[in-house]
Design a protein around this motif. Sequence first.
Motif, PDB file in Angstrom:
ATOM      1  N   LEU A 207       0.830  -1.207   0.000  1.00 53.56           N
ATOM      2  CA  LEU A 207       0.000   0.000   0.000  1.00 53.56           C
ATOM      3  C   LEU A 207       0.864   1.257   0.000  1.00 53.56           C
ATOM      4  N   THR A 208       2.015   1.219   0.676  1.00 50.09           N
ATOM      5  CA  THR A 208       2.933   2.361   0.641  1.00 50.09           C
ATOM      6  C   THR A 208       3.429   2.600  -0.779  1.00 50.09           C
ATOM      7  N   TRP A 209       3.736   1.532  -1.473  1.00 52.38           N
ATOM      8  CA  TRP A 209       4.168   1.628  -2.869  1.00 52.38           C
ATOM      9  C   TRP A 209       3.087   2.288  -3.726  1.00 52.38           C
TER      10      TRP A 209
ATOM     11  N   PHE B 219      12.409   1.289   3.584  1.00 52.50           N
ATOM     12  CA  PHE B 219      11.599   1.068   2.380  1.00 52.50           C
ATOM     13  C   PHE B 219      10.877   2.354   1.987  1.00 52.50           C
ATOM     14  N   VAL B 220      10.320   3.040   2.960  1.00 53.21           N
ATOM     15  CA  VAL B 220       9.636   4.305   2.681  1.00 53.21           C
ATOM     16  C   VAL B 220      10.616   5.296   2.068  1.00 53.21           C
TER      17      VAL B 220
ATOM     18  N   LEU C 175      12.736  -2.805  -4.343  1.00 53.67           N
ATOM     19  CA  LEU C 175      12.958  -3.865  -3.354  1.00 53.67           C
ATOM     20  C   LEU C 175      14.443  -4.160  -3.188  1.00 53.67           C
ATOM     21  N   ALA C 176      15.172  -4.186  -4.310  1.00 45.17           N
ATOM     22  CA  ALA C 176      16.617  -4.412  -4.235  1.00 45.17           C
ATOM     23  C   ALA C 176      17.304  -3.269  -3.490  1.00 45.17           C
ATOM     24  N   GLY C 177      16.887  -2.040  -3.756  1.00 46.65           N
ATOM     25  CA  GLY C 177      17.459  -0.897  -3.049  1.00 46.65           C
ATOM     26  C   GLY C 177      17.163  -0.930  -1.565  1.00 46.65           C
TER      27      GLY C 177
END
Length: 824
Positions: free
Chosen positions: A464-466, A503-504, A598-600
Amino acid sequence: METSSANNTSRWAKHRQWLPILLGAIILLAWAQMAGGGPLFKSIIAVDIEQQRANTVFPTPQQGTVISQTFLPRHNGLREVEIIFARRVEAEPSETGRIYLRLLDEAGQLVAFQELQTRYLKHNQVYTFRFPIQENSRQRRFQLQISGNESNKVTVWGYNLDVYSGGEAAIDAGPLAAAAPNSPAKDLRFVSRYQLTVKDALGMLGMMLRQNGAMMLLALFLIPLPGWLLLFAWPGTKRWDPAAWLGASFALGAAGWSLAWTLLTLVGGRWRPWSLWLLFIVGWAALGAVGWRRRRASAAAPAQLAKSRWHWHHALLLGILLISLAVRLLAVRDLQFPPWVDSSRHALITAVMAEKGQIPDDYQPYLPVYRAPYHFGFHSFAASLQMMMPGALPQLLLFLGQLLNGLMPLTVYAGSWFFTRRRAPSLLAAFLVALPFFFPAYYATWGRMTQLTAMFLMPVLIGLTWQLIRGGKRWRHGWWLIGLLAAGLFLVHFRVFLFYLPFVAVTWVGSRGRSTRQLAAAAGLALLLLAPRIVHLIAITEPVKALGYNIPNYNAFPTDYVTTGWERQFIGLAAASLLLTVLAGLQRKRWAAAPMTLAGWVGMMFLLLAGGNLGLPETSLVNLNSMYISLFLPLSIFLAANSTQVWRWLQRRRWLIQGASNLLFGGLLAAALLFGIYRQITILNSQTILARTEDEAGLAWAADHLPASAHIAVNSWLWLGATWAGSDGGAWLVPVTRLSSSTPPIDHIYDQTLFKEVRAFNQEVSAISDWSAASAADFLKSKGMTHIFVGARGGFFDPASLAGNPEMEMMYGRDGVFVFALAP
């Protein structure tokens, strides 16, 4: 007519790709069947009876002398018996001795026989006597006989106290005490094992569902209730995939219960069983009424508007979830207590919350600890279940944990769908987490119920953040869902909440600051909901000191995880996929944005947590171990997204390439299915199983027969840093019986006085070697101990030595569990 024919041709072209996939799976399964499982699915051998205590050897069985041990298997499929040989003299090359092993059934018929040359046997050699599977062995009496020729110089180890009630040891044909008065051994040191068959596995699943199905069914409706209420009230979910909606409801429900307990406690309220049942009934009744009205409205709508959003992918997802839950239940089929140190802590917190009806601010009446900084989100619905349906607390935690673990593929599916908006990669991500991945299934062996619950929330939160940052305008109206989930994640597991923050940052920076206001609003809502808890934590802890605290080697990289199962292959595949993702990103392919993010995210977490290797400061608040065991989430979505793109590219090639790739895909899928089922059923590490089935009866006896004033000494070990923890069933004394223990669950560290007392006592008691001496009893009495509890797994308290101490009286002794009273 031509249009109909064209549609049929198109439909056939669309579905014919599944034929080679099915053929590849069939070929692989046929090969595995012919190879007896091969490297993918070995026979599942598990411990049946475990009598590992040994302190004396039996007389050497020579001509005319037979050592025997009878036993009652608990399971069908008896497959082997393990013993330990003993020698009084070293083996010689010219030695002509023979030792004979026989297994007899209840009718005295020979089941198996083995002859061994003693010159090849060493002192203390562990030997496994294997024989054909005994399919109907459960509760049938078997007898193991050990004999030898006149030159035999090898015997076996035993124990000089009766520690196994299902059988007895004997020499020759008579009872041991009568036939061999000079031999102190009362029971053989032995371990029997059984082979799990499909028939028995299904029977065990049925038994577990009969015993715990009502609680699990209640949990399936209780946990997502807040999520259903929230999502039903928000019209922004109408275009969501139904399975993603369901996964989001479970994640929101887990967060919602954490917040509900927090807010009710804040206003001075308390949960009661009747209030929980009232909320449950009223909540689902309201949802039923709204659902019925919506169903009537959709039935009156035009057919194209009322079209169902359910798809055949959802049937496959249901199958994955059923298999996921089944193998996780089978993994704990022989347990009565969840494993490891953390589990008794979770039991203590759940018991305190169930008794108070509030989030804990202390551990009364179980422990004299007057602050409670540990995250309690998981325990909010665990305590709710215990209040609504009282029962054995260890069993509730064990099966609730496995239920959440089994449902993890559902929230991973939801998270993947929010990233990709496609069902196929979401289904693949769910499959990877359900079966071939080592994590999160291995959480069960540590009792990591709080991190498990946090990772249960995380897929939906990052998905949902994405969409909030990268998606269209309609997703921005869902900022409040992210605020609720983030607040719930903080309450469930603080470490995992910290993993969410990078992630954010990576997503927001990679999107050049999109949706900043909505992101800030979500953060503001989370802070508002968490403000009372944060203020409380600051007041009862020392945040600056906690950040600077560092346990030696606590941040070492867990290399063992990388070398188990297929983990190296998955990591290698992810490395190859990263190259594909980078190339696609350079070409500005839209699908590459999510995998790149996701990798980052993973890269940033490694950079932040591996600071010690780069000369940066470290803290034991988080470590590489807790981060690495969370990587199954980004890895599953990353691999699924890339694999789906490769598969779609292959489907645009010539038919021969299509067929070959689909054939290979089907074989790989079947291989992962077989390997995954075997891996999940055998996932537990036996070294982490502290409390055994036999301890349940011993703890119940202690609760019924020992006075409330009893202070009980238990086995322990130095667990982490300077913290001591219970090492057998005694670890569960406090949460199960409410009796006082020398080593209570590890939350005793929150009171410095109690922590120092526990540490000092265990440092002294673990140094005592002779428990038959009166001075050992005097030491325990000087520390205020009144009783000793010895669990089936055991520790530094040796039951045989305790039984020989004149200052101690055995009050209970059955199946390796003992309770001794100290003389006043």
